[in-house]
Design a protein around this motif. Sequence first.
Motif, PDB file in Angstrom:
ATOM      1  N   ALA A  19       1.155  -1.156  -0.078  1.00 34.22           N
ATOM      2  CA  ALA A  19      -0.269   0.293  -0.019  1.00 34.22           C
ATOM      3  C   ALA A  19       0.450   0.890   0.320  1.00 34.22           C
ATOM      4  CB  ALA A  19      -0.564  -0.502   1.003  1.00 34.22           C
ATOM      5  N   LEU A  20       1.840   1.374   0.990  1.00 31.90           N
ATOM      6  CA  LEU A  20       2.886   2.332   0.698  1.00 31.90           C
ATOM      7  C   LEU A  20       3.417   2.369  -0.284  1.00 31.90           C
ATOM      8  CD1 LEU A  20       4.520   4.573   2.152  1.00 31.90           C
ATOM      9  CD2 LEU A  20       6.149   3.018   2.986  1.00 31.90           C
ATOM     10  N   VAL A  21       4.075   1.742  -1.876  1.00 29.12           N
ATOM     11  CA  VAL A  21       4.289   2.028  -2.570  1.00 29.12           C
ATOM     12  C   VAL A  21       3.426   2.042  -3.188  1.00 29.12           C
ATOM     13  CG1 VAL A  21       5.088   0.112  -4.561  1.00 29.12           C
ATOM     14  CG2 VAL A  21       6.257  -0.377  -2.149  1.00 29.12           C
ATOM     15  N   ILE A  22       2.242   1.707  -3.127  1.00 32.89           N
ATOM     16  CA  ILE A  22       1.215   2.775  -4.236  1.00 32.89           C
ATOM     17  C   ILE A  22       1.300   3.786  -4.186  1.00 32.89           C
ATOM     18  CG2 ILE A  22      -0.786   1.832  -5.452  1.00 32.89           C
ATOM     19  CD1 ILE A  22       0.304   0.007  -6.686  1.00 32.89           C
ATOM     20  N   LYS A  23       0.658   4.004  -3.126  1.00 35.33           N
ATOM     21  CA  LYS A  23       0.517   5.401  -2.549  1.00 35.33           C
ATOM     22  C   LYS A  23       1.912   6.840  -2.612  1.00 35.33           C
ATOM     23  CE  LYS A  23       1.940   8.925   0.596  1.00 35.33           C
ATOM     24  NZ  LYS A  23       3.279   9.677   0.774  1.00 35.33           N
ATOM     25  N   GLU A  24       2.868   5.963  -2.841  1.00 37.11           N
ATOM     26  CA  GLU A  24       4.289   6.100  -3.464  1.00 37.11           C
ATOM     27  C   GLU A  24       4.333   6.566  -5.410  1.00 37.11           C
ATOM     28  OE1 GLU A  24       6.972   8.585  -2.036  1.00 37.11           O
ATOM     29  OE2 GLU A  24       5.586   7.851  -0.743  1.00 37.11           O
ATOM     30  N   ARG A  30       0.744  11.447 -10.715  1.00 40.57           N
ATOM     31  CA  ARG A  30      -0.903  12.123 -11.102  1.00 40.57           C
ATOM     32  C   ARG A  30      -0.676  13.771 -11.176  1.00 40.57           C
ATOM     33  NH1 ARG A  30      -3.273  11.169  -4.621  1.00 40.57           N
ATOM     34  NH2 ARG A  30      -1.547  13.201  -3.687  1.00 40.57           N
ATOM     35  N   ASP A  31       0.456  14.333 -10.594  1.00 43.82           N
ATOM     36  CA  ASP A  31       0.775  14.703 -10.704  1.00 43.82           C
ATOM     37  C   ASP A  31       1.733  15.618 -12.036  1.00 43.82           C
ATOM     38  OD1 ASP A  31       1.838  18.043 -10.735  1.00 43.82           O
ATOM     39  OD2 ASP A  31       3.526  17.408  -8.901  1.00 43.82           O
ATOM     40  N   PRO A  32       1.431  16.460 -12.940  1.00 42.35           N
ATOM     41  CA  PRO A  32       1.733  15.995 -14.485  1.00 42.35           C
ATOM     42  C   PRO A  32       3.590  16.564 -13.824  1.00 42.35           C
ATOM     43  CG  PRO A  32      -0.767  17.251 -14.315  1.00 42.35           C
ATOM     44  CD  PRO A  32       0.245  16.632 -13.309  1.00 42.35           C
ATOM     45  N   LYS A  33       3.214  17.751 -13.164  1.00 39.95           N
ATOM     46  CA  LYS A  33       4.607  18.191 -12.954  1.00 39.95           C
ATOM     47  C   LYS A  33       5.588  17.066 -12.965  1.00 39.95           C
ATOM     48  CE  LYS A  33       3.425  22.706 -12.347  1.00 39.95           C
ATOM     49  NZ  LYS A  33       3.512  23.812 -10.937  1.00 39.95           N
ATOM     50  N   SER A  34       5.472  16.716 -12.163  1.00 40.56           N
ATOM     51  CA  SER A  34       6.445  15.423 -11.546  1.00 40.56           C
ATOM     52  C   SER A  34       6.661  13.879 -12.929  1.00 40.56           C
ATOM     53  CB  SER A  34       5.413  14.455 -10.534  1.00 40.56           C
ATOM     54  OG  SER A  34       5.445  15.384  -9.256  1.00 40.56           O
ATOM     55  N   ARG A  35       5.367  13.973 -13.579  1.00 39.07           N
ATOM     56  CA  ARG A  35       5.404  13.042 -14.950  1.00 39.07           C
ATOM     57  C   ARG A  35       6.251  13.829 -16.148  1.00 39.07           C
ATOM     58  NH1 ARG A  35      -0.213  12.215 -14.471  1.00 39.07           N
ATOM     59  NH2 ARG A  35      -0.291  13.933 -16.219  1.00 39.07           N
ATOM     60  N   SER A  36       6.831  15.238 -16.274  1.00 41.54           N
ATOM     61  CA  SER A  36       7.365  15.715 -16.969  1.00 41.54           C
ATOM     62  C   SER A  36       8.623  15.409 -16.382  1.00 41.54           C
ATOM     63  CB  SER A  36       6.717  17.229 -17.573  1.00 41.54           C
ATOM     64  OG  SER A  36       7.017  18.288 -16.399  1.00 41.54           O
ATOM     65  N   LEU A  37       8.985  15.512 -14.895  1.00 44.67           N
ATOM     66  CA  LEU A  37       9.891  15.554 -14.506  1.00 44.67           C
ATOM     67  C   LEU A  37      10.759  14.584 -14.758  1.00 44.67           C
ATOM     68  CD1 LEU A  37      12.126  17.147 -12.694  1.00 44.67           C
ATOM     69  CD2 LEU A  37      11.263  16.181 -11.173  1.00 44.67           C
ATOM     70  N   LEU A  38      10.179  12.893 -14.981  1.00 48.37           N
ATOM     71  CA  LEU A  38      10.536  11.890 -14.739  1.00 48.37           C
ATOM     72  C   LEU A  38      11.862  11.806 -16.051  1.00 48.37           C
ATOM     73  CD1 LEU A  38       7.449   9.557 -13.532  1.00 48.37           C
ATOM     74  CD2 LEU A  38       9.724  10.306 -12.479  1.00 48.37           C
ATOM     75  N   ILE A 236       9.259   1.714   6.081  1.00 47.49           N
ATOM     76  CA  ILE A 236       9.629   3.280   5.536  1.00 47.49           C
ATOM     77  C   ILE A 236      10.556   3.022   4.309  1.00 47.49           C
ATOM     78  CG2 ILE A 236       9.065   5.527   5.658  1.00 47.49           C
ATOM     79  CD1 ILE A 236       7.789   4.520   8.089  1.00 47.49           C
ATOM     80  N   VAL A 237      11.735   3.353   4.926  1.00 48.16           N
ATOM     81  CA  VAL A 237      12.838   3.647   3.593  1.00 48.16           C
ATOM     82  C   VAL A 237      12.531   2.486   2.467  1.00 48.16           C
ATOM     83  CG1 VAL A 237      15.413   3.130   3.748  1.00 48.16           C
ATOM     84  CG2 VAL A 237      14.302   4.060   5.905  1.00 48.16           C
ATOM     85  N   PHE A 238      12.132   1.298   2.424  1.00 44.04           N
ATOM     86  CA  PHE A 238      12.285   0.658   1.356  1.00 44.04           C
ATOM     87  C   PHE A 238      11.191   0.848   0.602  1.00 44.04           C
ATOM     88  CE2 PHE A 238      15.598  -1.764   3.406  1.00 44.04           C
ATOM     89  CZ  PHE A 238      16.632  -2.183   2.835  1.00 44.04           C
ATOM     90  N   GLY A 239      10.271   1.375   1.127  1.00 42.69           N
ATOM     91  CA  GLY A 239       8.988   1.823   0.401  1.00 42.69           C
ATOM     92  C   GLY A 239       9.489   3.277   0.101  1.00 42.69           C
ATOM     93  N   LYS A 240      10.131   3.723   0.168  1.00 32.91           N
ATOM     94  CA  LYS A 240      10.633   5.041  -0.290  1.00 32.91           C
ATOM     95  C   LYS A 240      11.247   4.957  -1.435  1.00 32.91           C
ATOM     96  CE  LYS A 240       8.407   7.892   2.530  1.00 32.91           C
ATOM     97  NZ  LYS A 240       7.232   9.189   1.753  1.00 32.91           N
ATOM     98  N   LEU A 241      12.240   3.076  -1.830  1.00 34.84           N
ATOM     99  CA  LEU A 241      13.593   3.593  -2.504  1.00 34.84           C
ATOM    100  C   LEU A 241      12.786   2.930  -3.908  1.00 34.84           C
ATOM    101  CD1 LEU A 241      16.669   2.692  -2.102  1.00 34.84           C
ATOM    102  CD2 LEU A 241      15.785   0.832  -1.200  1.00 34.84           C
TER     103      LEU A 241
END
Length: 387
Positions: A19-24, A30-38, A236-241
């Motif tokens: 659930a944490l991975v899906i949330k991340e 979902r943020d257009p700016k984040s998608r363009s940043l990728l 949390i660390v590995f989910g964020k990773l």
Amino acid sequence: MDVKSALDSIKVRFCRFFALVIKEFYAVWRDPKSRSLLFLPPILQLFLFSHAATLDIDNISLAVLNEDNTPIVREFLNRISSSKYFEKIIYVKNLEELKDTLDTERVRGALYIKNDFTRKYKRNGAADMEVILDGRHTNGSQIIGNYLSEIALEFAPDSNVMQNGGVVNQKSGAINIAARNWYNPNLYYHWFIIASLAGILPMSMVILLSALSLARDKESGTFDELLVSPLKPYEIVFGKLIIPLFFGFIDGIIILIAAKFVFHIPFYGNVFLYFFALFWFLASVSGVGLFVSSLVKTQQQAILGVFVFMFPCLILSGYSAPVENITPQFLQNLTLINPLRFFLVISKGIMLKNINFCIVMLNLIPIIFITFFTLFFANYSFKNKLE
């Protein structure tokens, strides 16, 4: 606790972690700016940096295989060692040792003097010295070859060396430097640049995403919810990773495809070994990003922290200038904790030369240590938040 209870506990932990991975993933996607940043910046930087970057070289280490130890040869080698361009001369015993010094990048060039050099020199007034250059560093290879050619031209007119009681008569231009470029025979500059960018661009993406992940939670107020959730600090660390690593791999694949089909760069090595090394490299810089993120409160501060890390990391990696050029000495020692320095050796070696597993591991072991070190401190900072 019976087996069923243990399995239920594992299932609950996995569901929380998933659930944490899906949330991340949704937070980034979902943020257009984040998608363009990728994807957009790495692609643009790939084409811009591959054409705009320039390099220089100094304080050169040169390997020498001397099979003709005569006064003429010794005099020429003394001219090289006294030159301001060459800092260190490494004498090797055979061709295998010479090859090893180039493979491990202890030197960028090597001088091979065959056992018939003096005989040809005295008989014909001219002889060849073979220079073997590391074509993975195109600019540096050309500069080293030019330096040696200049020394040879300056040596010829005034090098009447005493030999067997007489003076050896030499003609102008008597020493000819015959250069060979290994691993990149035509010295295509894009081969070196893009083999380096294959590590630099995914790194910039991964460290930025990992640094912004916690800072974003702090600004939105969800960080406190993470702290009071049943998730352990390491979860949390590995989910964020995972999400930064996922998009870092996507960028790495895009760059390799562009390198192969747009820039026509050969890939001689094992692609699975390359991605294995890329995983550990991206994990190490992701740990740095998470550690930076744990220290700041806003996304703006996280971005500034990333820039504070990125610029020294690039400068001390051997990309813009050889590591041996870096002065003072303590800065050279500082490169030993820079994962990018080791991954550039792996990336260029696998792509352009097909270096063996042992050489890859020699450069990968420091990256693995850095990975555990950075993730340990990221996990430690989370534990402090919980206490």
